[in-house]
Design a protein around this motif. Sequence first.
Motif, PDB file in Angstrom:
ATOM      1  N   GLU A 189      -3.037  13.089   1.159  1.00  0.00           N
ATOM      2  CA  GLU A 189      -3.753  11.819   0.978  1.00  0.00           C
ATOM      3  C   GLU A 189      -4.459  11.744  -0.378  1.00  0.00           C
ATOM      4  O   GLU A 189      -4.448  10.703  -1.028  1.00  0.00           O
ATOM      5  CB  GLU A 189      -4.804  11.649   2.096  1.00  0.00           C
ATOM      6  CG  GLU A 189      -5.704  10.435   1.927  1.00  0.00           C
ATOM      7  CD  GLU A 189      -6.969  10.479   2.793  1.00  0.00           C
ATOM      8  OE1 GLU A 189      -7.168  11.468   3.541  1.00  0.00           O
ATOM      9  OE2 GLU A 189      -7.743   9.506   2.707  1.00  0.00           O
ATOM     10  N   LYS A 190      -5.037  12.896  -0.770  1.00  0.00           N
ATOM     11  CA  LYS A 190      -5.894  12.899  -1.969  1.00  0.00           C
ATOM     12  C   LYS A 190      -5.216  13.592  -3.156  1.00  0.00           C
ATOM     13  O   LYS A 190      -5.880  13.889  -4.145  1.00  0.00           O
ATOM     14  CB  LYS A 190      -7.205  13.620  -1.622  1.00  0.00           C
ATOM     15  CG  LYS A 190      -7.927  13.044  -0.401  1.00  0.00           C
ATOM     16  CD  LYS A 190      -9.164  12.302  -0.777  1.00  0.00           C
ATOM     17  CE  LYS A 190      -9.975  11.887   0.440  1.00  0.00           C
ATOM     18  NZ  LYS A 190     -10.142  10.438   0.555  1.00  0.00           N
ATOM     19  N   ASP A 191      -3.909  13.865  -3.032  1.00  0.00           N
ATOM     20  CA  ASP A 191      -3.214  14.564  -4.116  1.00  0.00           C
ATOM     21  C   ASP A 191      -3.299  13.745  -5.402  1.00  0.00           C
ATOM     22  O   ASP A 191      -3.051  12.536  -5.404  1.00  0.00           O
ATOM     23  CB  ASP A 191      -1.747  14.780  -3.716  1.00  0.00           C
ATOM     24  CG  ASP A 191      -1.013  15.671  -4.694  1.00  0.00           C
ATOM     25  OD1 ASP A 191      -0.797  16.852  -4.385  1.00  0.00           O
ATOM     26  OD2 ASP A 191      -0.683  15.178  -5.800  1.00  0.00           O
ATOM     27  N   GLU A 201      -4.033   6.300  -6.550  1.00  0.00           N
ATOM     28  CA  GLU A 201      -4.809   5.474  -5.606  1.00  0.00           C
ATOM     29  C   GLU A 201      -4.841   6.097  -4.214  1.00  0.00           C
ATOM     30  O   GLU A 201      -5.181   5.432  -3.230  1.00  0.00           O
ATOM     31  CB  GLU A 201      -4.194   4.059  -5.549  1.00  0.00           C
ATOM     32  CG  GLU A 201      -4.301   3.323  -6.871  1.00  0.00           C
ATOM     33  CD  GLU A 201      -3.645   1.951  -6.826  1.00  0.00           C
ATOM     34  OE1 GLU A 201      -3.507   1.323  -7.902  1.00  0.00           O
ATOM     35  OE2 GLU A 201      -3.247   1.499  -5.719  1.00  0.00           O
ATOM     36  N   GLY A 202      -4.454   7.405  -4.133  1.00  0.00           N
ATOM     37  CA  GLY A 202      -4.340   8.049  -2.835  1.00  0.00           C
ATOM     38  C   GLY A 202      -3.035   7.612  -2.169  1.00  0.00           C
ATOM     39  O   GLY A 202      -2.232   6.860  -2.747  1.00  0.00           O
ATOM     40  N   VAL A 203      -2.819   8.064  -0.914  1.00  0.00           N
ATOM     41  CA  VAL A 203      -1.565   7.695  -0.253  1.00  0.00           C
ATOM     42  C   VAL A 203      -1.698   7.861   1.266  1.00  0.00           C
ATOM     43  O   VAL A 203      -2.426   8.750   1.738  1.00  0.00           O
ATOM     44  CB  VAL A 203      -0.379   8.540  -0.801  1.00  0.00           C
ATOM     45  CG1 VAL A 203      -0.515  10.011  -0.445  1.00  0.00           C
ATOM     46  CG2 VAL A 203       0.960   7.969  -0.346  1.00  0.00           C
ATOM     47  N   ASN A 212       0.870  -1.180   0.000  1.00  0.00           N
ATOM     48  CA  ASN A 212       0.000   0.000   0.000  1.00  0.00           C
ATOM     49  C   ASN A 212       0.904   1.227   0.000  1.00  0.00           C
ATOM     50  O   ASN A 212       2.037   1.168   0.447  1.00  0.00           O
ATOM     51  CB  ASN A 212      -0.954  -0.024   1.206  1.00  0.00           C
ATOM     52  CG  ASN A 212      -0.198  -0.115   2.528  1.00  0.00           C
ATOM     53  OD1 ASN A 212       1.009  -0.264   2.577  1.00  0.00           O
ATOM     54  ND2 ASN A 212      -0.929  -0.010   3.621  1.00  0.00           N
ATOM     55  N   PRO A 213       0.407   2.343  -0.530  1.00  0.00           N
ATOM     56  CA  PRO A 213       1.301   3.485  -0.774  1.00  0.00           C
ATOM     57  C   PRO A 213       1.525   4.358   0.457  1.00  0.00           C
ATOM     58  O   PRO A 213       0.572   4.639   1.209  1.00  0.00           O
ATOM     59  CB  PRO A 213       0.546   4.271  -1.855  1.00  0.00           C
ATOM     60  CG  PRO A 213      -0.891   3.941  -1.634  1.00  0.00           C
ATOM     61  CD  PRO A 213      -0.942   2.543  -1.091  1.00  0.00           C
ATOM     62  N   HIS A 214       2.790   4.789   0.637  1.00  0.00           N
ATOM     63  CA  HIS A 214       3.133   5.660   1.781  1.00  0.00           C
ATOM     64  C   HIS A 214       4.043   6.790   1.296  1.00  0.00           C
ATOM     65  O   HIS A 214       4.924   6.556   0.455  1.00  0.00           O
ATOM     66  CB  HIS A 214       3.861   4.863   2.869  1.00  0.00           C
ATOM     67  CG  HIS A 214       3.031   3.774   3.464  1.00  0.00           C
ATOM     68  ND1 HIS A 214       2.205   3.957   4.552  1.00  0.00           N
ATOM     69  CD2 HIS A 214       2.857   2.474   3.095  1.00  0.00           C
ATOM     70  CE1 HIS A 214       1.582   2.823   4.833  1.00  0.00           C
ATOM     71  NE2 HIS A 214       1.949   1.917   3.964  1.00  0.00           N
ATOM     72  N   LEU A 215       3.830   8.000   1.858  1.00  0.00           N
ATOM     73  CA  LEU A 215       4.717   9.121   1.568  1.00  0.00           C
ATOM     74  C   LEU A 215       5.250   9.644   2.897  1.00  0.00           C
ATOM     75  O   LEU A 215       4.461   9.960   3.799  1.00  0.00           O
ATOM     76  CB  LEU A 215       3.976  10.228   0.807  1.00  0.00           C
ATOM     77  CG  LEU A 215       4.889  11.266   0.154  1.00  0.00           C
ATOM     78  CD1 LEU A 215       5.733  10.620  -0.963  1.00  0.00           C
ATOM     79  CD2 LEU A 215       4.100  12.441  -0.394  1.00  0.00           C
ATOM     80  N   ILE A 216       6.575   9.695   2.994  1.00  0.00           N
ATOM     81  CA  ILE A 216       7.239   9.996   4.268  1.00  0.00           C
ATOM     82  C   ILE A 216       7.770  11.428   4.250  1.00  0.00           C
ATOM     83  O   ILE A 216       8.496  11.819   3.310  1.00  0.00           O
ATOM     84  CB  ILE A 216       8.434   9.042   4.495  1.00  0.00           C
ATOM     85  CG1 ILE A 216       8.061   7.590   4.208  1.00  0.00           C
ATOM     86  CG2 ILE A 216       9.009   9.227   5.901  1.00  0.00           C
ATOM     87  CD1 ILE A 216       7.049   6.971   5.088  1.00  0.00           C
ATOM     88  N   PHE A 217       7.410  12.219   5.276  1.00  0.00           N
ATOM     89  CA  PHE A 217       7.924  13.571   5.496  1.00  0.00           C
ATOM     90  C   PHE A 217       8.799  13.547   6.746  1.00  0.00           C
ATOM     91  O   PHE A 217       8.443  12.908   7.748  1.00  0.00           O
ATOM     92  CB  PHE A 217       6.775  14.558   5.759  1.00  0.00           C
ATOM     93  CG  PHE A 217       5.870  14.808   4.575  1.00  0.00           C
ATOM     94  CD1 PHE A 217       4.967  13.856   4.153  1.00  0.00           C
ATOM     95  CD2 PHE A 217       5.915  16.031   3.899  1.00  0.00           C
ATOM     96  CE1 PHE A 217       4.115  14.093   3.058  1.00  0.00           C
ATOM     97  CE2 PHE A 217       5.064  16.281   2.825  1.00  0.00           C
ATOM     98  CZ  PHE A 217       4.174  15.307   2.402  1.00  0.00           C
TER      99      PHE A 217
END
Length: 284
Positions: free
Chosen positions: A189-191, A196-198, A166-171
Amino acid sequence: MKSFQFTKMHGLGNNYIYVNMFEEVLEEKELSEIAVEVSNIHTGIGSDGLILICPSEVAPVKMRIFNNDGSEGKNCGNGLRCVAKYAYEHKLVNGTDFQIETLSGLVKATVQVENNLVKSATINMGDPRLTKAEIPMHGVETEKCISETMIFNGLPYEVTAVSMGNPHLIFYVDNIEAAPVLTLGPIVEKDRRFPEGVNVEFVEIVSKTELHFRVWERGSGVTQACGTGACAAVVASVLNGQTTGGEETVVHLAGGDLYINWTPTGSVLMTGPAEVICEGNYYY
Ligand SMILES: N[C@H](CCC[C@H](N)C(=O)O)C(=O)O
């Protein structure tokens, strides 16, 4: 009036309503709505979503996860530890080591047992997926997103994308308490660059083997913990040279600690608790 038996379980406060589909029958077309309903704290049971423990043709059990907005996720780390606990204690599996099927592939579970009850579990989550095609996110399909500058809400951020199925974006932040979880989380999340969102994670590095972590989950918002997110955070931190690959890293989440190791073989091991909250009948 229809009903089904459920077990509410949590991994570090990331709680779901679990339904044993070896014994219950739910209609496929109702699953999304049931997930929304059971998650509601006012008119339902209250949870981060719904998890089904299903028969499988390739493993003893299969896990399906639905977020509290009714969307179906493809993996769930905290959920896998609770599924492993349930499967062992309800004799759906033989022994303490077994496979679990997910929508993003097979994982291997090892449960730690005391007095016939599972206290914790180690899940081999498999290899992270790092190309933009695998996340999925817009960009050159074979490229990776490691410490890439992306503009969100008009401001530049250096971000790293990791999929654990599943997709993750790390800051990265200097102070986890001040992380913009509630403001930036829902925007990212909805960018539209994430088709598929994130899931959105904020990380403060403590040392080469320790980090603080908060999360805004795709489809569920703020949760106390996110197992796949913690795995993604450790992978991203190794890729960015912030933590040491092949070493067990402690991830401090709001609900407690997970122990994650991105091993030299490439797979990610996650160890943490799994607990039953209650059981009951849900009427709908
Ligand atoms: N809480 C889960 C992640 C749920 C992922 C879901 N939010 C999605 O990917 O849509 C975990 O422990 O990994």
